[in-house]
Design a protein around this motif. Sequence first.
Motif, mmCIF file in Angstrom:
data_model
loop_
_atom_site.group_PDB
_atom_site.id
_atom_site.type_symbol
_atom_site.label_atom_id
_atom_site.label_comp_id
_atom_site.label_asym_id
_atom_site.label_seq_id
_atom_site.Cartn_x
_atom_site.Cartn_y
_atom_site.Cartn_z
ATOM 1 N N PRO A 20 47.873 60.136 58.307
ATOM 2 C CA PRO A 20 48.509 59.036 59.229
ATOM 3 C C PRO A 20 49.167 59.847 60.387
ATOM 4 N N GLY A 21 49.743 61.052 60.264
ATOM 5 C CA GLY A 21 50.525 61.598 61.485
ATOM 6 C C GLY A 21 49.840 62.782 61.954
ATOM 7 N N HIS A 22 49.237 63.479 61.276
ATOM 8 C CA HIS A 22 48.774 64.953 61.563
ATOM 9 C C HIS A 22 47.128 64.743 61.824
ATOM 10 N N ARG A 23 46.990 64.132 63.091
ATOM 11 C CA ARG A 23 45.434 63.706 63.417
ATOM 12 C C ARG A 23 45.363 63.593 65.094
ATOM 13 N N LEU A 24 44.362 63.959 65.355
ATOM 14 C CA LEU A 24 43.921 63.757 66.871
ATOM 15 C C LEU A 24 44.451 62.451 67.371
ATOM 16 N N PRO A 25 44.901 62.461 68.778
ATOM 17 C CA PRO A 25 45.669 61.326 69.262
ATOM 18 C C PRO A 25 44.626 60.280 69.588
ATOM 19 N N ASN A 26 43.485 60.721 69.656
ATOM 20 C CA ASN A 26 42.329 59.802 70.038
ATOM 21 C C ASN A 26 41.300 59.159 68.977
ATOM 22 N N THR A 27 41.711 59.567 67.827
ATOM 23 C CA THR A 27 40.759 59.293 66.579
ATOM 24 C C THR A 27 41.511 58.390 65.703
ATOM 25 N N LEU A 28 40.723 57.342 65.466
ATOM 26 C CA LEU A 28 41.112 56.379 64.372
ATOM 27 C C LEU A 28 39.664 55.874 63.689
ATOM 28 N N ASN A 29 39.823 56.304 62.461
ATOM 29 C CA ASN A 29 38.844 56.030 61.277
ATOM 30 C C ASN A 29 39.335 55.319 60.159
ATOM 31 N N VAL A 30 38.393 53.991 60.321
ATOM 32 C CA VAL A 30 39.131 52.993 59.414
ATOM 33 C C VAL A 30 37.885 52.684 58.428
#
Length: 371
Positions: free
Chosen positions: A287-297
């Motif tokens: 939820p926090g340590h991820r690329l600023p452009n990526t949302l995998n749901v």
Amino acid sequence: MQHIYLDHNASTPIDPAVAAAMIPFLADGFGNPSSGHWAAAPAKAALEKTRGQIAALLGCAMDEVVFTSGGSEANNLALKGVYFARRDVGDHIITTRVEHPAITAPCQFLERLGARITYLPVDGFGRIDPDDLIQAITPRTVLVSIMHANNEVGTIQPIEEWARIAREHGILFHSNAAQSVGKIARDVNGLGVDLLSIAGHKLYAPKGVGVLFVRRGVRLEPLLHGAGHESGRRAGTESALLAAGLGKACELAHDLSSMDRVRALRDYLWHELQERFGNRIALNGHPGHRLPNTLNVSFIGRVGAEILERLDGVAASTGSACHSGRVELSLVLEAMGVAPEVGMGAIRFSLGRGTTREEIASVGERLSAIL
């Protein structure tokens, strides 16, 4: 129907400034940069300018920059180059279960030649346990290769920590940074890596060009043998056209301020989906340590591929594949322990510099209409 592109982790459009930098080399600068005459001078100058732009972005020396045909070749050169150059030292490579196929496929090839490969497990967020890395190291280990940021879920690995462990054991460390360069900080000395891969088309540069950072003193056996280009590390006449584009893209990548806006849009999309679907969706990745452009749901109980088929005009990627009526999870989601009924509904939305708030709002509305 408005077309909305949310698949920037797969490939980015060429930035207009990048295209402008390439145009002169469509008509001129055609000489072989290795030749010693007047026709070679513009091409050679373009290559050295690009080398400087890449070195400035990565915080390395110009002679540590090796041009390749893309991220896949850079990864292959790192893995196979180290393995064949250090056969007298060992035959063991450590990587993870969530790597890109440009890492896992070369590793499988090397296994057929006698290499021993350890694939480290990951937790539910896609991160490895440092104890697993330490325990996997043997006297025969010659390389550790762990991606900087995952292409599917965006999880960022604490590469600095993993590289430090490798260094303490006298082992070379490689990272596939195709997804992270241009999105988050990427100083090779801060990261502590010995080798690092870049893919131009993930960085608003053209396809067909990439880079492998090779720290001074690291020996590689070339994949391609020929006239000894790139200081003997990669044979093949370099393209001034592609290099000029990559150089300009790296120059633009110094400024990460646009990622603040992209991160805000990504979080807006996640908020919209939560508002519309509540507990029928789940977040994949950290939820926090991820690329600023990526949302995998994941749309729980649904099939991501089927949703995308109905999501007219929206370009995105799914984490599941349908084969003869059967749904298979991606290897990344499977390694993370995502339940099948959750993972089969996975969709990756990867935003870019040109993504707008209006586009994000439209995606939310279209999803509500079809679900």
